[in-house]
Design a protein around this motif. Structure first.
Motif, mmCIF file in Angstrom:
data_model
loop_
_atom_site.group_PDB
_atom_site.id
_atom_site.type_symbol
_atom_site.label_atom_id
_atom_site.label_comp_id
_atom_site.label_asym_id
_atom_site.label_seq_id
_atom_site.Cartn_x
_atom_site.Cartn_y
_atom_site.Cartn_z
ATOM 1 N N ASN A 310 0.841 -1.196 0.000
ATOM 2 C CA ASN A 310 0.000 0.000 0.000
ATOM 3 C C ASN A 310 0.877 1.247 0.000
ATOM 4 O O ASN A 310 1.382 1.676 1.034
ATOM 5 N N THR A 311 1.060 1.843 -1.157
ATOM 6 C CA THR A 311 1.912 3.033 -1.264
ATOM 7 C C THR A 311 1.192 4.302 -0.830
ATOM 8 O O THR A 311 1.805 5.366 -0.784
ATOM 9 N N TYR A 312 -0.111 4.220 -0.515
ATOM 10 C CA TYR A 312 -0.812 5.373 0.035
ATOM 11 C C TYR A 312 -0.452 5.570 1.499
ATOM 12 O O TYR A 312 -0.552 6.673 2.030
ATOM 13 N N SER A 313 -0.033 4.497 2.126
ATOM 14 C CA SER A 313 0.298 4.564 3.548
ATOM 15 C C SER A 313 1.708 5.103 3.742
ATOM 16 O O SER A 313 2.613 4.843 2.943
ATOM 17 N N ASP A 314 1.923 5.829 4.831
ATOM 18 C CA ASP A 314 3.237 6.413 5.088
ATOM 19 C C ASP A 314 4.267 5.390 5.558
ATOM 20 O O ASP A 314 5.454 5.681 5.588
ATOM 21 N N ASP A 315 3.816 4.188 5.936
ATOM 22 C CA ASP A 315 4.778 3.172 6.380
ATOM 23 C C ASP A 315 5.112 2.180 5.263
ATOM 24 O O ASP A 315 5.511 1.052 5.515
ATOM 25 N N TYR A 316 4.955 2.640 4.006
ATOM 26 C CA TYR A 316 5.186 1.757 2.863
ATOM 27 C C TYR A 316 6.596 1.186 2.844
ATOM 28 O O TYR A 316 6.823 0.055 2.400
#
Length: 690
Positions: A310-316
């Motif tokens: 999930n590249t929308y998440s900041d922990d990608y």
């Protein structure tokens, strides 16, 4: 100058010392230029450029020295450069790739859903503007962002009996199934449950001798039998930390329905079944991503999963390296085993893990960052396909893997026009790869995209071992769709459909010049093709008239002795056009059961129009067919049950036919046995009941 230094430091991943800063170097150059200008004119003019050249060489040397410290690219072979697929010595380039994907995802998220213009979206993605500022700049209300080798023969025979094997695409390449047998026992995956049953069929009545119970998080998809080993493959459900949801989740969604992250991993468990009453777990592992497919060649199991990041998440960054857990020890896949498709916007890995059942060694994994939709494997190579589209034209990339002593190794990539139907759309003989596709051929005027069915075409491409197209047949059956394909030796049989069924016979013996030899147009179409003799092919699919399908199914026999004039010599409708019928074989070829060289069985579900609720006529059946005297005859219908049920798999041992059947009304899995001589049901037992 500051921008140049920042770029150098960023690219080199080191900090330049102040003495070698851009400002000091340029100052040295300027100083040298000043000294040259003040020199007497009688001096050799060449001296004017010596200090300047020396200074420039100093700059080049410094840059070269630091550039040499950068991470090295590892091309898999020469063809990779053209395909823009690379591997690296460390994870840095993987992180760099996902940094770009994250920036693009964040930008698109705000541009598409929150009405930020391109400039604002870029500023947000770069961190130059806080997300909360967008509303004040464009007047739009802002909500939350997205939420968080050599083929070895399988010697599985326990007794000298005639028994069935899984219907596979390629010889020597086994495929996972719901039901397997060794001639004395049935092994049953109890359909999306956490158990596998072992059933003794050596006596008149079936008897369950053992049931392998898995954890509540482990859902069985398929099984293999290899000698005295039982291999279970399935999906490992993750637990959620959200107390408002159930402990086990099937899928987790982000904002606007996009997947936040995969809620499944893929697991493999291997049991020693020397003692059929007491199976023993000998090894287990899991790989990140939802189970996609698998193959077994000799004693080697190849398991493929799809791992979404999930590249929308900041922990990608914490999740962008796929991991494999072997006997409770978790390790990331080594950087040198990760291939990056540079041009692909996909954030999904295909993870390929190999386990050799004959060796006491850990499995080995390869991953490729590029969403792969279909798997094809022969004894000579393994291929994954990724279909992408820009709204105008679909393109299928083919990623080729070679077998090694311990696993697989990515080699090169090819690209063809269109998309494929299923695994039978592909074939490989060790020298040439063949693939059949459908291309929609959309059009655009620069602003809008338009699609017309009349512009759709079908194609067949032949590629060499460097995945370069060497031959092709294009523009087959304009306006139609490929419904089924079967490659047999140097021949390809392609069925397309719109209102009638053209069966194309294509000669592939000259790879650089494949040729359409014959074409047959008949009502309906075949969804599955199966060669039964050298010149006879069985087709299973939809019945119909000249105006289209009529809701019934049929089994056809095609004679391709004359390549220029193929014929449908037999057509056997299931309800004679008086009812509605369908067959799961269109989606699961393993349900086709070969009983002998001249006999086979196919599952159907149907109801008569005149009495939809009449279970004596409607319901689930296996229909048995026999080839005799050059024609195809229906031999028997084996009734399994009424509506709200499904057939999971089937096989045979000697004169008994066994079907795995799930009853939705009673929430139970059953095995039903029929006598192939009398056609009567002789036994039925329950292996799972909720």
């Amino acid at each position: 100058m500051k921008k140049t230094k920042k770029m150098l430091n960023s690219k080199m991943q080191v900090n330049l010392p102040d003495s070698l800063s851009t400002e000091n170097i340029m100052a040295t150059i300027e100083s040298s230029k000043a000294e040259v200008i003040e020199m007497p004119k009688k001096k050799n003019n060449a001296k004017k450029i010596v200090p300047l050249v020396a200074s420039l060489l100093l700059v080049v040397g410094v840059v070269g020295m630091y550039m040499s410290l950068q991470e090295k690219e590892i091309p898999v072979n020469d063809s990779v450069k053209n395909a823009e697929v690379m591997r690296y010595e460390s994870y840095d380039k993987v992180y760099e790739k996902f940094d770009k994907l994250h920036k693009e995802a964040k930008k698109n998220n705000f541009r598409d859903f929150f009405y930020a213009n391109d400039e604002e979206a870029d500023m947000i993605a770069d961190g130059a503007m806080p997300e909360s500022a967008v509303g004040s700049m464009n007047g739009a209300a802002i909500g939350s962002t997205t939420t968080d080798d050599t083929v070895e023969e399988n010697t599985t025979t326990l007794v000298d009996k005639d028994y069935g094997t899984t219907n596979t695409q390629e010889k020597g390449v086994d495929e996972g199934d719901i039901i397997k047998t060794d001639g004395s026992y049935l092994y049953i995956a109890n359909g999306e449950t956490t158990s596998v049953s072992i059933v003794d069929v050596t006596k008149d009545k079936m008897k369950e001798t053992a049931q392998v119970e898995l954890k509540e998080t482990e859902l069985v998809n398929e099984i293999y039998i290899n000698g005295d080993k039982l291999v279970i493959v399935g999906n490992l459900r993750k637990k959620t930390n959200d107390k408002k949801k159930s402990e086990l989740v099937d899928y987790a969604y982000g904002t606007y329905g996009s997947y936040r992250e995969s809620s499944y991993d893929t697991f493999v468990k291997v049991y020693d079944i020397s003692d059929k009453n007491a199976p023993k777990l000998v090894t287990e592992y899991s790989q990140q991503g939802t189970y996609d497919n698998s193959r077994m060649i000799g004693t080697k199991l190849y398991t493929i999963s799809e791992y979404y990041v999930n590249t929308y998440s900041d922990d990608y960054r914490d999740k962008c390296i796929p991991e494999v857990t072997v006997n409770d020890v978790c390790e990331p896949i080594p950087a040198g085993c990760i291939s990056i498709v540079e041009e692909s916007p996909s954030t999904t890995y295909a993870v390929v893990t190999t386990l050799d059942l004959s060796k006491d060694a850990d499995p080995e994994s390869e991953a490729i960052l590029g969403e792969c939709n279909h798997l094809y494997a022969s004894a000579e190579g393994l291929f994954l396909c990724e279909t992408t589209g820009d709204g105008i034209q679909d393109t299928t990339k083919i990623y080729k893997f070679d077998y090694t002593d311990t696993g697989v190794e990515y080699k090169c990539t090819g690209k063809v026009n269109g998309y494929i139907n299923n695994q039978f759309s592909m074939s490989y003989d060790g020298e040439y790869f063949r693939i059949a596709t459908t291309a929609n051929n959309s059009k655009t005027d620069g602003n809008t995209v338009s699609f017309s069915v009349d512009d759709r075409t079908n194609n067949l491409y032949i590629l060499n071992n460097n995945m370069e197209i060497v031959g092709k047949v294009e523009d087959l059956a304009k306006g139609e769709l490929i419904e089924s394909v079967r490659f047999v030796g140097d021949m390809a049989y392609v069925v397309t459909f719109r209102q009638t069924d053209p069966l194309f016979v294509i000669d592939l013996s000259d790879p650089e010049n494949p040729t359409v030899k014959g074409e047959l147009k008949i009502p309906g179409f075949s969804e599955y093709l199966h060669p039964i003799t050298e010149n006879l092919i069985v087709g299973v699919g939809q019945d119909g008239t000249e105006t289209g399908t009529n809701g019934d199914c049929k089994v056809s026999l095609f004679d391709v002795t004359d390549l220029y004039a193929p014929k449908e010599t037999v057509s056997l409708p299931v309800t004679d056009g008086k009812g509605y019928a369908y067959s799961e074989i269109a989606y699961n070829h393993k349900l086709y059961v070969t009983l002998s060289n001249t006999e086979f069985a196919v599952p159907f579900t149907f109801n008569w129009y005149v009495n939809y609720s009449n279970i004596e006529k409607g319901g689930n059946y296996y229909i048995r067919y026999k080839l005799q005297n050059g024609t195809l005859c229906e031999m028997a219908r084996y009734y399994l049950g009424a509506k709200n049920s499904t057939i999971l798999g089937a096989t045979y041992v000697e004169d008994n036919f066994y079907v795995v059947y799930y009853n939705y009304n009673e929430y139970k899995t059953e095995i039903v046995a029929f006598d192939l001589t009398t056609h009567e049901e002789i036994d039925r037992i329950t292996t799972y009941e909720k």
